[in-house]
Every structure is written in structure tokens, then in C-alpha cells.
Design an enzyme around this catalytic site. Structure first.
Site, PDB file in Angstrom:
ATOM      1  N   ARG A 236       0.842  -1.196   0.000  1.00 38.15           N
ATOM      2  CA  ARG A 236       0.000   0.000   0.000  1.00 38.15           C
ATOM      3  C   ARG A 236       0.876   1.243   0.000  1.00 38.15           C
ATOM      4  NH1 ARG A 236      -3.375  -2.750  -1.592  1.00 38.15           N
ATOM      5  NH2 ARG A 236      -5.514  -3.086  -0.865  1.00 38.15           N
ATOM      6  N   GLU A 265      -2.795   7.291  -4.778  1.00 44.07           N
ATOM      7  CA  GLU A 265      -3.018   6.732  -6.120  1.00 44.07           C
ATOM      8  C   GLU A 265      -4.503   6.708  -6.509  1.00 44.07           C
ATOM      9  OE1 GLU A 265      -1.550   2.697  -5.199  1.00 44.07           O
ATOM     10  OE2 GLU A 265      -3.565   1.959  -5.619  1.00 44.07           O
ATOM     11  N   HIS A 297      -0.364  -0.324  -9.745  1.00 43.40           N
ATOM     12  CA  HIS A 297      -1.071  -1.232  -8.831  1.00 43.40           C
ATOM     13  C   HIS A 297      -1.612  -2.437  -9.620  1.00 43.40           C
ATOM     14  CE1 HIS A 297      -3.248  -1.331  -4.704  1.00 43.40           C
ATOM     15  NE2 HIS A 297      -2.962  -2.545  -5.134  1.00 43.40           N
TER      16      HIS A 297
HETATM   17  C1  COI Z   1      -5.620  -6.094  -2.950  1.00 42.39           C
HETATM   18  O1  COI Z   1      -6.161  -7.169  -3.236  1.00 42.39           O
HETATM   19  O2  COI Z   1      -5.552  -5.716  -1.766  1.00 42.39           O
HETATM   20  C2  COI Z   1      -5.031  -5.257  -4.010  1.00 42.39           C
HETATM   21  O3  COI Z   1      -4.189  -4.457  -3.704  1.00 42.39           O
HETATM   22  C3  COI Z   1      -5.527  -5.367  -5.422  1.00 42.39           C
HETATM   23  C4  COI Z   1      -6.659  -4.468  -5.698  1.00 42.39           C
HETATM   24  C5  COI Z   1      -6.466  -3.018  -5.494  1.00 42.39           C
HETATM   25  C6  COI Z   1      -7.367  -4.726  -6.996  1.00 42.39           C
END
Ligand code: COI
Length: 328
Positions: A236, A265, A297
Site C-alpha cells: 500500500r 493513487e 497497482h
Molecule cells: C488487494 O487485493 O488488496 C489489491 O491491492 C488489489 C486491488 C487493489 C485490486
């Protein structure tokens, strides 16, 4: 049972439709899909649905969770691992069941290893040079994993998968985590966060966004690290203080930076902005360094993970609604 899914991308639709057909016949389930994120302006569309599915761009803060409750929604499932976009405290207070989806960690773990190699072997400037017929080697000397110490912060499912992969490359592996993973013991050596920061040549982050992990990489912690440290973040954006990163890149304290996530983001990543002027100056500035790599991402973005996110979220929603109704 009726489910409404927000932020449904074209690459998810076929899986949603297949599951709707399969479970519609077997369980009388109806699933409606929308492309837009769940926001205050469209939350009324949730009226009449038992469960709501979202991705990370749907900010389910207190007012949103309360609005869902008022509309009669019983379960909120995010097709992500991270749950930092959901106010879990309010959800518990109003009685909406919430879940994430523990899709396979392989996609993110593979991507993290790729970013490490891209950083270590100076892939970005090498490719830039190729494009202008510059085949020189000067400045492109890399490092081998086997000569390095890698620090893995967080050994949940993704961090553990990263440790397993790293083992094949032969670095000394340090790990720190609130919970030690048995599969990691024996491959990595668990140490305190401070020791990891002080000893690692490369640090890779695999912890969730929590108040306790906010700006884990900051001016103070950067000062504890090796000069020329390599930082990799596939978790993150807010785990890293952007100002500290800018300072660290300018001074050379950070030897290379590879980030699949970026603080702030939201509203930028997963959308095309080819005709827009972006106001995120730090993102543009950090991207221009030859030793930085930014991606949008996308570490999760594999066919396997996307299918698991869709199938898993529907299964969780059915389960949660049944429990809420005292069935099953
Ligand atoms: C998650 O699964 O936590 C991710 O970071 C992917 C998502 C933002 C699609």
C-alpha cells in the site's frame, strides 16, 4: 439472494456471468454488475440487494456503511485482500458483515520478485538506452541476490510466498512480522523491525495499511537503513512517506525504488489519464529517476487472481448473508 457488484472491469464480466448462471440455477442467486465505483451518488442502487461487492476504489467510510445499512444490505465483500477502504468499526456497529478475499498470493509475490530484479539489474535505464541505440554498459552494473541481505516486512500469505521465492535466489533473508509463519522459519531469520531495517540491502513491504504501519518508511527509518538501500512496495502506498522518498532518492540514500502502489493513487491508477494534467507532482517527479520504477497497482493482475477474486467474493457474500439470516 441478490448481489450487486461495483467496479466490475470487462476482464471480470465473463467470470461473473458464469458464476451467476451456475449459482442462479442452483441457489436462486441474482448478480447485477456495474462498472462504476460505489459512491454517495449511486448508493441508492443497492436498495433490494442482500450483498454488495466492491474493489478498492469504492470508499466505504462510515457514512457509506451506514447508508448501506439503511438500504437493507447485510454483507459487504471487497474483491481485494486489503480492507483499508472499508470502515470496519462502523460496519460492526451497524451489523453489516464484511469480508475480503484471500486470493492466491502468487501473482503479487511473482511481481515483487520481478520488481526486485528490475531494480537490481537496472532494467529501466537499459531499456531506455536500447530505444536510442545506446548499447553502453556504463552505470548498468547490477548486483546478485546471493551477495545480499533481503528484508521481508510482513510474512502473511504474500510475504511468505515472497520468502519462498527468494530462497531460490540465495540471499540471506531476514523477516519481521507480528505472527511468525512456520513455513518461513528455517528459510528466513526473524528479527525485529529495527534490526531488519539496519541490516538489509533490499527491503520489501508486505503489511496491510493500518495506523501502526502508516509511513513505516519515513525520514527516521530511512536513516536507519544502509546507504543505497533498495526499497520495494507492492502493498500500500501509505506505508511510505512520499516526502522521505523524494529526499532519499535525491540524496542517494535510496539506491533504487520500485513501487506498484503510491500514496494518493486513488483516482489516478486503474484509469487512463492520457489527456489529463495530473496534479500529483511527487508521482511524476519520482518516476523520472533512472533508478525508480513505478507501476499502476497491477501486481495482483493475473487471470488466476482475477478469477479467484470474483468467485471468492461471491462465495463469501453468499456465506455471510446466510449467516446473517441464521441459515447455514
Ligand atoms: C488487494 O487485493 O488488496 C489489491 O491491492 C488489489 C486491488 C487493489 C485490486
Amino acid at each position: 439472494m441478490r448481489i450487486i457488484a461495483f467496479e466490475v472491469r470487462p476482464d471480470e464480466r465473463a467470470t461473473f456471468e458464469r458464476e451467476a448462471r451456475r449459482l442462479g440455477a442452483a441457489e436462486g442467486l441474482a448478480i447485477d454488475c456495474r462498472a462504476d465505483p460505489l459512491v454517495a451518488d449511486n448508493v441508492a442502487a443497492c436498495l433490494g440487494y442482500d450483498a454488495v461487492l466492491v474493489l478498492g476504489r469504492s470508499v466505504c467510510d462510515g457514512p457509506m456503511v451506514r447508508a448501506l445499512d439503511t438500504l437493507g444490505v447485510r454483507a459487504l465483500v471487497t474483491r481485494t485482500v486489503g480492507m483499508d477502504h472499508i470502515d470496519l468499526v462502523t460496519a460492526e456497529a451497524v451489523g453489516i458483515a464484511v469480508s475480503n478475499v484471500g486470493y492466491s498470493p502468487d501473482g503479487v509475490a511473482d511481481f515483487a520478485l520481478m520488481l526486485m530484479l528490475v531494480a537490481l539489474r537496472k532494467y529501466k535505464p537499459a531499456v531506455y538506452r536500447q530505444n536510442v541505440n545506446d548499447y553502453s554498459l556504463d552505470g548498468l552494473m547490477g548486483r546478485t541476490f546471493s551477495s545480499m541481505t533481503v528484508g521481508v516486512v510482513g510474512t502473511g500469505r504474500i510475504g511468505s510466498a515472497v520468502v519462498r521465492r527468494l530462497a531460490g535466489f540465495g540471499p540471506t533473508i531476514l523477516a519481521c512480522s507480528n505472527h511468525e509463519a512456520p513455513e518461513v522459519t528455517g528459510i528466513a531469520c526473524y528479527v525485529s523491525l529495527d534490526e531488519l531495517l539496519a541490516r538489509a540491502d533490499l527491503i520489501t513491504l508486505h503489511v496491510p495499511s493500518l495506523p501502526s504501519t502508516y509511513h513505516l518508511v519515513n525520514e527516521r527509518t530511512l536513516a536507519m537503513m544502509h546507504d543505497g538501500v533498495i526499497l520495494v512496495n507492492t502493498a500500500r502506498g501509505d506505508l511510505m512517506d512520499t516526502d522521505a522518498l523524494v529526499g532519499g532518492m535525491e540524496s542517494g540514500k535510496i539506491g533504487a525504488l520500485a513501487m506498484d502502489v503510491f500514496e494518493g493513487e486513488q483516482g489516478v491508477y486503474h484509469e487512463s489519464h492520457v489527456n489529463d494534467v495530473l496534479s500529483n507532482r511527487d508521482m511524476a517527479y519520482l518516476r523520472q529517476f533512472p533508478n525508480s520504477v513505478l507501476t499502476q497497482h497491477m501486481a495482483f493482475y493475473t487471470r488466476q487472481s482475477v478469477d479467484e477474486m470474483v468467485v471468492g467474493s461471491i462465495a463469501r457474500a453468499i456465506d455471510l448473508v446466510r449467516r446473517q439470516n441464521g441459515v447455514g
